[in-house]
Design a protein around this motif. Structure first.
Motif, PDB file in Angstrom:
ATOM      1  N   LEU A 274       8.973  16.673   7.193  1.00 47.95           N
ATOM      2  CA  LEU A 274       7.730  15.936   6.983  1.00 47.95           C
ATOM      3  C   LEU A 274       7.769  15.146   5.689  1.00 47.95           C
ATOM      4  CD1 LEU A 274       5.121  18.735   7.805  1.00 47.95           C
ATOM      5  CD2 LEU A 274       6.036  17.004   9.370  1.00 47.95           C
ATOM      6  N   ARG A 275       7.021  14.061   5.709  1.00 49.47           N
ATOM      7  CA  ARG A 275       6.793  13.230   4.520  1.00 49.47           C
ATOM      8  C   ARG A 275       5.369  12.704   4.627  1.00 49.47           C
ATOM      9  NH1 ARG A 275      10.260   7.824   4.583  1.00 49.47           N
ATOM     10  NH2 ARG A 275       8.814   7.459   6.309  1.00 49.47           N
ATOM     11  N   GLY A 276       4.594  12.822   3.558  1.00 45.03           N
ATOM     12  CA  GLY A 276       3.220  12.340   3.584  1.00 45.03           C
ATOM     13  C   GLY A 276       2.880  11.593   2.322  1.00 45.03           C
ATOM     14  N   THR A 277       1.866  10.705   2.393  1.00 45.03           N
ATOM     15  CA  THR A 277       1.495   9.891   1.248  1.00 45.03           C
ATOM     16  C   THR A 277       0.021   9.506   1.321  1.00 45.03           C
ATOM     17  OG1 THR A 277       1.994   7.825   0.049  1.00 45.03           O
ATOM     18  CG2 THR A 277       2.201   7.767   2.441  1.00 45.03           C
ATOM     19  N   ASN A 278      -0.506   9.105   0.168  1.00 47.32           N
ATOM     20  CA  ASN A 278      -1.875   8.579   0.122  1.00 47.32           C
ATOM     21  C   ASN A 278      -1.907   7.081   0.422  1.00 47.32           C
ATOM     22  OD1 ASN A 278      -0.573   7.893  -2.337  1.00 47.32           O
ATOM     23  ND2 ASN A 278      -2.550   7.590  -3.338  1.00 47.32           N
ATOM     24  N   LEU A 279      -0.743   6.458   0.557  1.00 51.25           N
ATOM     25  CA  LEU A 279      -0.646   5.015   0.752  1.00 51.25           C
ATOM     26  C   LEU A 279      -0.644   4.644   2.234  1.00 51.25           C
ATOM     27  CD1 LEU A 279       2.166   4.291  -1.855  1.00 51.25           C
ATOM     28  CD2 LEU A 279      -0.258   3.711  -2.099  1.00 51.25           C
ATOM     29  N   GLY A 280      -1.078   3.427   2.516  1.00 52.15           N
ATOM     30  CA  GLY A 280      -0.935   2.874   3.850  1.00 52.15           C
ATOM     31  C   GLY A 280       0.511   2.521   4.129  1.00 52.15           C
ATOM     32  N   VAL A 281       0.777   2.081   5.351  1.00 55.15           N
ATOM     33  CA  VAL A 281       2.162   1.819   5.739  1.00 55.15           C
ATOM     34  C   VAL A 281       2.694   0.508   5.183  1.00 55.15           C
ATOM     35  CG1 VAL A 281       2.016   3.221   7.815  1.00 55.15           C
ATOM     36  CG2 VAL A 281       1.429   0.804   7.935  1.00 55.15           C
ATOM     37  N   ASP A 282       1.819  -0.416   4.828  1.00 52.44           N
ATOM     38  CA  ASP A 282       2.247  -1.691   4.253  1.00 52.44           C
ATOM     39  C   ASP A 282       1.350  -2.019   3.066  1.00 52.44           C
ATOM     40  OD1 ASP A 282       4.455  -2.883   5.970  1.00 52.44           O
ATOM     41  OD2 ASP A 282       2.947  -2.437   7.517  1.00 52.44           O
ATOM     42  N   VAL A 283       1.765  -1.556   1.884  1.00 50.00           N
ATOM     43  CA  VAL A 283       1.029  -1.793   0.644  1.00 50.00           C
ATOM     44  C   VAL A 283       1.935  -2.593  -0.277  1.00 50.00           C
ATOM     45  CG1 VAL A 283      -0.102  -0.740  -1.346  1.00 50.00           C
ATOM     46  CG2 VAL A 283      -0.252   0.351   0.902  1.00 50.00           C
ATOM     47  N   ALA A 284       1.483  -3.746  -0.688  1.00 53.77           N
ATOM     48  CA  ALA A 284       2.310  -4.653  -1.491  1.00 53.77           C
ATOM     49  C   ALA A 284       2.913  -3.931  -2.688  1.00 53.77           C
ATOM     50  CB  ALA A 284       1.472  -5.842  -1.966  1.00 53.77           C
ATOM     51  N   GLY A 285       4.240  -4.007  -2.788  1.00 57.00           N
ATOM     52  CA  GLY A 285       4.945  -3.406  -3.904  1.00 57.00           C
ATOM     53  C   GLY A 285       5.152  -1.907  -3.804  1.00 57.00           C
ATOM     54  N   GLU A 286       4.575  -1.276  -2.771  1.00 57.79           N
ATOM     55  CA  GLU A 286       4.655   0.183  -2.665  1.00 57.79           C
ATOM     56  C   GLU A 286       5.336   0.664  -1.387  1.00 57.79           C
ATOM     57  OE1 GLU A 286       3.947   1.979  -5.114  1.00 57.79           O
ATOM     58  OE2 GLU A 286       2.433   0.963  -6.311  1.00 57.79           O
ATOM     59  N   THR A 287       4.931   0.121  -0.233  1.00 59.33           N
ATOM     60  CA  THR A 287       5.502   0.536   1.042  1.00 59.33           C
ATOM     61  C   THR A 287       5.717  -0.674   1.932  1.00 59.33           C
ATOM     62  OG1 THR A 287       3.308   0.918   2.013  1.00 59.33           O
ATOM     63  CG2 THR A 287       4.399   2.812   0.997  1.00 59.33           C
ATOM     64  N   ALA A 288       6.670  -0.551   2.842  1.00 57.68           N
ATOM     65  CA  ALA A 288       6.910  -1.569   3.860  1.00 57.68           C
ATOM     66  C   ALA A 288       7.275  -0.846   5.145  1.00 57.68           C
ATOM     67  CB  ALA A 288       8.032  -2.515   3.440  1.00 57.68           C
ATOM     68  N   ALA A 289       6.479  -1.058   6.195  1.00 61.57           N
ATOM     69  CA  ALA A 289       6.656  -0.369   7.478  1.00 61.57           C
ATOM     70  C   ALA A 289       6.712   1.143   7.276  1.00 61.57           C
ATOM     71  CB  ALA A 289       7.911  -0.873   8.174  1.00 61.57           C
ATOM     72  N   GLY A 290       5.957   1.626   6.304  1.00 67.01           N
ATOM     73  CA  GLY A 290       5.869   3.055   6.057  1.00 67.01           C
ATOM     74  C   GLY A 290       6.905   3.623   5.114  1.00 67.01           C
ATOM     75  N   GLU A 291       7.922   2.831   4.784  1.00 70.64           N
ATOM     76  CA  GLU A 291       8.973   3.315   3.891  1.00 70.64           C
ATOM     77  C   GLU A 291       8.628   2.995   2.438  1.00 70.64           C
ATOM     78  OE1 GLU A 291      11.562   5.235   4.887  1.00 70.64           O
ATOM     79  OE2 GLU A 291      10.408   5.128   6.751  1.00 70.64           O
ATOM     80  N   PRO A 292       8.873   3.937   1.508  1.00 72.78           N
ATOM     81  CA  PRO A 292       8.596   3.661   0.099  1.00 72.78           C
ATOM     82  C   PRO A 292       9.519   2.588  -0.456  1.00 72.78           C
ATOM     83  CG  PRO A 292       9.808   5.717   0.332  1.00 72.78           C
ATOM     84  CD  PRO A 292       9.444   5.278   1.725  1.00 72.78           C
ATOM     85  N   LEU A 293       8.981   1.754  -1.318  1.00 72.49           N
ATOM     86  CA  LEU A 293       9.752   0.701  -1.974  1.00 72.49           C
ATOM     87  C   LEU A 293      10.187   1.168  -3.363  1.00 72.49           C
ATOM     88  CD1 LEU A 293       7.575  -2.397  -0.996  1.00 72.49           C
ATOM     89  CD2 LEU A 293       9.748  -1.662   0.022  1.00 72.49           C
ATOM     90  N   PRO A 294      11.221   0.538  -3.941  1.00 69.23           N
ATOM     91  CA  PRO A 294      11.669   0.948  -5.279  1.00 69.23           C
ATOM     92  C   PRO A 294      10.565   0.756  -6.305  1.00 69.23           C
ATOM     93  CG  PRO A 294      12.728  -1.098  -4.593  1.00 69.23           C
ATOM     94  CD  PRO A 294      12.044  -0.556  -3.387  1.00 69.23           C
ATOM     95  N   ASP A 295      10.429   1.725  -7.194  1.00 72.10           N
ATOM     96  CA  ASP A 295       9.380   1.671  -8.206  1.00 72.10           C
ATOM     97  C   ASP A 295       9.713   0.635  -9.272  1.00 72.10           C
ATOM     98  OD1 ASP A 295       7.678   3.759  -7.201  1.00 72.10           O
ATOM     99  OD2 ASP A 295       9.223   5.182  -7.825  1.00 72.10           O
ATOM    100  N   ALA A 296       8.705  -0.138  -9.607  1.00 74.73           N
ATOM    101  CA  ALA A 296       8.877  -1.165 -10.641  1.00 74.73           C
ATOM    102  C   ALA A 296       8.663  -0.567 -12.023  1.00 74.73           C
ATOM    103  CB  ALA A 296       7.883  -2.303 -10.405  1.00 74.73           C
ATOM    104  N   LYS A 297       9.227  -1.209 -13.013  1.00 71.32           N
ATOM    105  CA  LYS A 297       9.045  -0.798 -14.399  1.00 71.32           C
ATOM    106  C   LYS A 297       7.683  -1.265 -14.898  1.00 71.32           C
ATOM    107  CE  LYS A 297      11.232  -1.061 -18.974  1.00 71.32           C
ATOM    108  NZ  LYS A 297      12.415  -1.521 -19.722  1.00 71.32           N
ATOM    109  N   VAL A 298       6.993  -0.419 -15.670  1.00 74.22           N
ATOM    110  CA  VAL A 298       5.740  -0.792 -16.317  1.00 74.22           C
ATOM    111  C   VAL A 298       6.061  -1.137 -17.766  1.00 74.22           C
ATOM    112  CG1 VAL A 298       3.465  -0.005 -17.030  1.00 74.22           C
ATOM    113  CG2 VAL A 298       4.380   0.678 -14.804  1.00 74.22           C
TER     114      VAL A 298
END
Length: 552
Positions: free
Chosen positions: A495-519
């Motif tokens: 299992l894998r779960g998240t508070n994010l939707g499946v397509d959140v700009a900069g965070e997820t794409a088609a449900g897959e997590p995207l690489p974290d950006a530097k702050v």
């Protein structure tokens, strides 16, 4: 042929049949007519007897952290007392492992500079760390809590690993002696820094601290000399080319009872480069970023972890804080306190560190960020019974297997604003969706073959994605998902779960997590708050798998 999926609102319970036995009393062989006559056979009621009560399951869920630093690490800025207070008094963990660097240390557990200069780690743990822990526990502090002293080793040619020696006899003189032996044999410390008796006793053994072969020698030493030890792979993809899939297989083949876990949900989450994954942000180094705070080795669907699971390897993932300090000098930030953001949940049957490690080895374990969930029951049930995370269900080909997922979120997590203010925001974490992931399980690859080097499992996929429209809420407040699959071949489920939707700009794409950006803000306070907000807006949990094995 892949699993068939159907959503059920209630469990389908298999029926079992009880056998009914006819009992006959034996008559006498005596021919005397006055002898007692045979008793007629007694026929039992054909109704099956009442179902026997199920065995009571012992044990309970606990939370802990395997990766906590103090002043005795050269790059940490927290006292041992403060780390323990935060872990147990503030964030209510049940157990924790202190894991300072296996290096020379110039400070004691309070941060005071040692008058005589730097000392080996093993001397520091025996002289300062363990006595303080024992004193505090003897004084009644941290009642019911399990505190263990481990260490973080700079593994030759690789990265850091946490090693715990002597979980069956923790904090003992014997265990501390074993730590000193490991430090002497597997680091380049000057022999003059060690007890001459230890050096003399080990004079016939080869010191090994340079090559990959030396790393294997250390792992074999743990396996043979101290089987009640463990080795946890820390932040494995932080730097490029530190491990190959073949090397991970080699280590697991050598000592599966010692190397059985990966810190997939890494610590140091307050770093500008999340997790401290500061390798150049280019396409070539995308595997050296975190994805939703999770190491690429675990986060990449069908990647290295799935390749290992696809061979039926029992290698689990955990979540740690890697705590050094939260913020320091108004300039720097590192990670959250133990239990504040990352938690490893372990089903533990017992009240000591040996029970914790047994629970970890069992695989009935899940990791979570930001208390997205605080409870998870994930199991598969077939004709042979029910198994939990880490377990193996044996099923006949074509058999229907019911999968149950029950999870719960707390009323609030530890998000505060501004950071370090102590002002809670009272945000309730909410799961947006849960992915049921499946991958095929085949034979183990043989050393020296191309398959031994493979870091992919092309069969891994999201079998089903569930949102609140797909789950019900039971009387205990758990969200409940039930589904039935057809066991056509040997596979694992995770299992894998998240508070994010499946397509959140900069965070997820088609449900897959995207690489974290530097702050990266010039203003320190703004940067700290932005990092904290980034982390609490991007929450995940990862379970360990259930294996469903179909006989050929």
């Amino acid at each position: 042929m892949q699993f068939e999926v159907s959503r059920l609102r209630r469990a389908i319970m298999p029926l079992s049949l009880a056998c009914v036995t006819l009992l006959a009393a034996c008559g006498s062989d005596d021919d005397d007519e006055t002898a007692p006559q045979p008793t007629p056979p007694v026929v039992t009621d054909p109704t099956p007897p009442a179902e026997q009560p199920k065995p009571v399951e012992t044990g309970a869920w606990t939370t802990g952290d395997l990766h906590v630093h103090t002043y005795q690490s050269d790059d940490a800025q927290v006292s041992l007392e403060s780390a323990l207070d935060q872990a147990f008094d503030r964030y209510k963990l049940d157990w924790a492992a202190i894991s300072n660097h296996l290096r020379l240390s110039a400070r004691d557990h309070t941060g005071a500079t040692l008058a005589g200069g730097s000392i080996p780690f093993s001397q520091g743990i025996a002289q300062y760390e363990v006595p303080f822990i024992k004193q505090q526990q003897a004084a009644g502090r941290y009642p019911g809590k399990i505190i263990f002293s481990s260490f973080e080793w700079d593994m030759p040619t690789h990265d850091h690993v946490n090693i715990g020696i002597g979980v069956d006899d923790p904090l003992s003189a014997k265990s501390m002696e074993a730590v000193a032996e490991f430090e002497y044999l597997f680091t380049n410390r000057d022999p003059n820094l060690f007890d001459p008796l230890l050096v003399s006793r080990l004079s016939g053994e080869t010191r090994a601290y340079t090559t990959h072969a030396d790393s294997l020698a250390a792992l074999q030493w743990l396996r043979d000399k101290h089987p009640d030890s463990y080795m946890l792979l820390n932040h494995p993809s932080r730097y490029a080319a530190k491990y190959t899939a073949a090397q991970l297989r080699e280590m697991h083949d050598l000592a599966p009872g010692v190397f059985f876990a990966i810190e997939g949900m890494v610590g140091n989450q307050m770093e500008p480069d999340r997790g401290g994954y500061a390798t150049a942000y280019t396409t070539a180094f995308l595997p050296n970023r975190t994805y939703g705070g999770v190491d690429y080795l675990v986060a990449n669907l069908g990647g290295t972890w799935d390749a290992l699971l696809g061979e039926g390897r029992r290698i689990w993932t955990v979540a740690d804080s890697d705590y050094h300090f939260r913020t320091a000098s108004g300039l720097y930030s590192s990670g959250y306190a133990p239990g504040e953001y990352a938690k490893t949940h372990v089903w533990k049957d017992g009240d000591d560190m040996a029970a914790v490690v047994a629970g970890l080895k069992s695989g009935r374990v899940f990791g979570v960020f930001g208390d997205l969930i605080d409870a998870l029951d994930f199991q598969a049930q077939g004709a042979a019974g029910a198994v939990h995370m880490g377990g193996e269900l044996k099923a006949a080909k074509g058999e229907k297997v019911e999968v149950t997922i029950r999870f719960r979120s707390p009323e609030r997590n530890n998000y505060e604003y501004p950071i370090e203010s102590g002002n809670p925001t009272y945000v309730k974490p909410t799961v947006n969706h849960v992915d049921l992931i499946v991958g095929d399980v085949g034979a183990r690859a043989a050393a020296g073959t191309a398959a031994y080097d493979s870091d992919t499992n092309p069969t891994t996929r999201v079998l089903a994605r569930y949102t609140s429209a797909d789950w019900t809420v039971d009387d205990e407040g758990y969200n409940v998902i039930k589904t039935t699959i057809t066991a056509d071949k040997s596979q694992y489920l995770r299992l894998r779960g998240t508070n994010l939707g499946v397509d959140v700009a900069g965070e997820t794409a088609a449900g897959e997590p995207l690489p974290d950006a530097k702050v990266d803000f010039a203003d320190n306070a703004a940067r700290f708050n932005a990092i904290n907000a980034r982390n609490y807006n991007d929450l995940w949990f990862y379970s360990n798998p259930v294996f469903v094995t179909v006989a050929n």
